[in-house]
Design an enzyme around this catalytic site. Structure first.
Site, PDB file in Angstrom:
ATOM      1  N   ARG A 139      -0.811  -8.939  13.377  1.00 33.25           N
ATOM      2  CA  ARG A 139      -1.327  -7.887  12.485  1.00 33.25           C
ATOM      3  C   ARG A 139      -2.222  -8.496  11.412  1.00 33.25           C
ATOM      4  NH1 ARG A 139       3.893  -5.160  10.401  1.00 33.25           N
ATOM      5  NH2 ARG A 139       2.545  -3.694   9.317  1.00 33.25           N
ATOM      6  N   ARG A 165      11.462  -7.119   5.216  1.00 41.85           N
ATOM      7  CA  ARG A 165      11.449  -5.666   5.073  1.00 41.85           C
ATOM      8  C   ARG A 165      12.425  -5.012   6.061  1.00 41.85           C
ATOM      9  NH1 ARG A 165       5.677  -2.628   4.855  1.00 41.85           N
ATOM     10  NH2 ARG A 165       5.610  -2.810   7.111  1.00 41.85           N
ATOM     11  N   ARG A 223      11.476  -2.904  11.507  1.00 41.38           N
ATOM     12  CA  ARG A 223      10.438  -2.182  12.247  1.00 41.38           C
ATOM     13  C   ARG A 223       9.966  -3.067  13.389  1.00 41.38           C
ATOM     14  NH1 ARG A 223       5.845   0.135   8.393  1.00 41.38           N
ATOM     15  NH2 ARG A 223       4.491  -0.999   9.807  1.00 41.38           N
ATOM     16  N   ARG A 278      -9.555   1.394   8.767  1.00 40.29           N
ATOM     17  CA  ARG A 278      -9.086   0.036   8.985  1.00 40.29           C
ATOM     18  C   ARG A 278     -10.162  -0.866   9.587  1.00 40.29           C
ATOM     19  NH1 ARG A 278      -3.221   0.555   9.081  1.00 40.29           N
ATOM     20  NH2 ARG A 278      -2.189  -1.364   9.666  1.00 40.29           N
ATOM     21  N   LYS A 283       0.836  -1.214   0.000  1.00 33.88           N
ATOM     22  CA  LYS A 283       0.000   0.000   0.000  1.00 33.88           C
ATOM     23  C   LYS A 283       0.869   1.262   0.000  1.00 33.88           C
ATOM     24  CE  LYS A 283      -2.360  -1.060   3.783  1.00 33.88           C
ATOM     25  NZ  LYS A 283      -1.785  -2.378   4.180  1.00 33.88           N
TER      26      LYS A 283
HETATM   27  P1  AMP Z   1       0.854   0.372   9.161  1.00 32.75           P
HETATM   28  O1  AMP Z   1       2.119   1.122   8.970  1.00 32.75           O
HETATM   29  O2  AMP Z   1      -0.301   0.920   8.345  1.00 32.75           O
HETATM   30  O3  AMP Z   1       1.014  -1.118   8.981  1.00 32.75           O
HETATM   31  O4  AMP Z   1       0.403   0.597  10.680  1.00 32.75           O
HETATM   32  C1  AMP Z   1       1.240   0.205  11.748  1.00 32.75           C
HETATM   33  C2  AMP Z   1       0.416   0.143  13.021  1.00 32.75           C
HETATM   34  O5  AMP Z   1      -0.134   1.441  13.308  1.00 32.75           O
HETATM   35  C3  AMP Z   1      -0.789  -0.781  12.973  1.00 32.75           C
HETATM   36  O6  AMP Z   1      -0.432  -2.137  13.237  1.00 32.75           O
HETATM   37  C4  AMP Z   1      -1.667  -0.170  14.074  1.00 32.75           C
HETATM   38  O7  AMP Z   1      -1.170  -0.506  15.345  1.00 32.75           O
HETATM   39  C5  AMP Z   1      -1.438   1.329  13.886  1.00 32.75           C
HETATM   40  N1  AMP Z   1      -2.405   1.908  12.936  1.00 32.75           N
HETATM   41  C6  AMP Z   1      -2.141   2.438  11.715  1.00 32.75           C
HETATM   42  N2  AMP Z   1      -3.272   2.881  11.131  1.00 32.75           N
HETATM   43  C7  AMP Z   1      -4.280   2.602  12.007  1.00 32.75           C
HETATM   44  C8  AMP Z   1      -5.693   2.792  11.972  1.00 32.75           C
HETATM   45  N3  AMP Z   1      -6.302   3.328  10.915  1.00 32.75           N
HETATM   46  N4  AMP Z   1      -6.411   2.394  13.056  1.00 32.75           N
HETATM   47  C9  AMP Z   1      -5.818   1.859  14.127  1.00 32.75           C
HETATM   48  N5  AMP Z   1      -4.496   1.623  14.210  1.00 32.75           N
HETATM   49  C10 AMP Z   1      -3.723   2.004  13.165  1.00 32.75           C
END
Ligand code: AMP
Length: 222
Positions: A180, A133, A169, A94, A19
């Site tokens: 996740r 990654r 990360r 989400r 994404k």
């Molecule tokens: P990402 O980089 O999009 O994979 O997000 C990393 C982490 O940030 C996720 O595993 C959640 O803990 C938090 N996070 C990101 N976006 C959201 C969202 N829209 N709602 C809730 N938690 C989020």
């Protein structure tokens, strides 16, 4: 290429679907900002803000940060000048509640195109991609050891961009990846159904070269 006075694209898909890469491509193509709630939250953690401290506990475990925190961040971000002509949403919404609130924002209601694109990949591929990654803690660039390994110096991967030592990360560690993915599967379906009912859901196959995925996405927006 079509011109939009406000273009809103939501990139959906499991963690590791690409994404972020596709959002950057759309940002370059359409000139509207790429809004990643994950990046905004990680910045808040780096800066040690109150929101960052609260979010960290959830992110560390691969759980969702509470809806009100994330929604407030997005609501204030879309009111900034650079979002006037639209934005690419990556990682938000989400779940169903975030999706409903998102569709109710005046900012979204006033857009002339709102589309969500699901980039589909299997769980096995998601695990493979996320565990290979690496990221640069200085310039945030993401690298894949599997697809295009970064430079190796004295046994350490370094950033092609700024030479900083790359890191994994916190939430790309294997146990967190599994969590996740399970969080994604439990929350995504009702949100996808809502977007489908509203006829704003498009699906592309993410199990291919990112340039091919980009072509499919652009086609969906033409
Ligand atoms: P990402 O980089 O999009 O994979 O997000 C990393 C982490 O940030 C996720 O595993 C959640 O803990 C938090 N996070 C990101 N976006 C959201 C969202 N829209 N709602 C809730 N938690 C989020």
């Amino acid at each position: 290429m079509k011109k939009f006075s406000r273009l809103i694209v939501v990139l959906l898909g499991p963690p590791g679907a690409g994404k972020g890469t596709q959002s950057e491509m759309l940002h370059k193509e359409f000139g509207v900002p790429h809004l990643s709630t994950g990046d905004i939250l990680r910045d808040s953690i780096k800066q040690g803000t109150k929101i960052g401290k609260e979010a960290q506990n959830y992110m560390h475990k691969g759980e969702l940060v509470p809806d009100d925190i994330v929604f407030n961040l997005i609501e204030s971000r879309v009111n900034e000048d650079d979002c006037a002509n639209g934005a690419i949403f990556d990682g938000f919404p989400r779940n169903l509640s975030q999706a409903k609130n998102f569709l109710n924002l005046e900012y979204v209601k006033n857009a002339d195109l709102v589309t969500s694109i699901l980039v589909n990949i299997s769980d096995a591929d998601a695990v493979k991609r996320l565990s290979s990654r690496r990221y640069c803690p200085k310039c945030n660039k993401i690298f894949s050891l599997a697809v295009k390994p970064p430079k190796l110096e004295n046994g350490t991967y370094i950033c092609d961009n700024c030479g900083t030592e790359l890191e994994i990360r916190d939430d790309d560690k294997i146990e967190t990846i599994k969590n996740r993915l399970s969080v994604y599967h439990s929350f995504a379906r009702p949100m996808l159904d809502l977007f489908d009912e509203r006829a704003i859901l498009r699906i592309v196959d993410g199990n291919q070269e990112s340039t091919e995925v980009s072509k499919l996405i652009i086609k969906e927006l033409s």
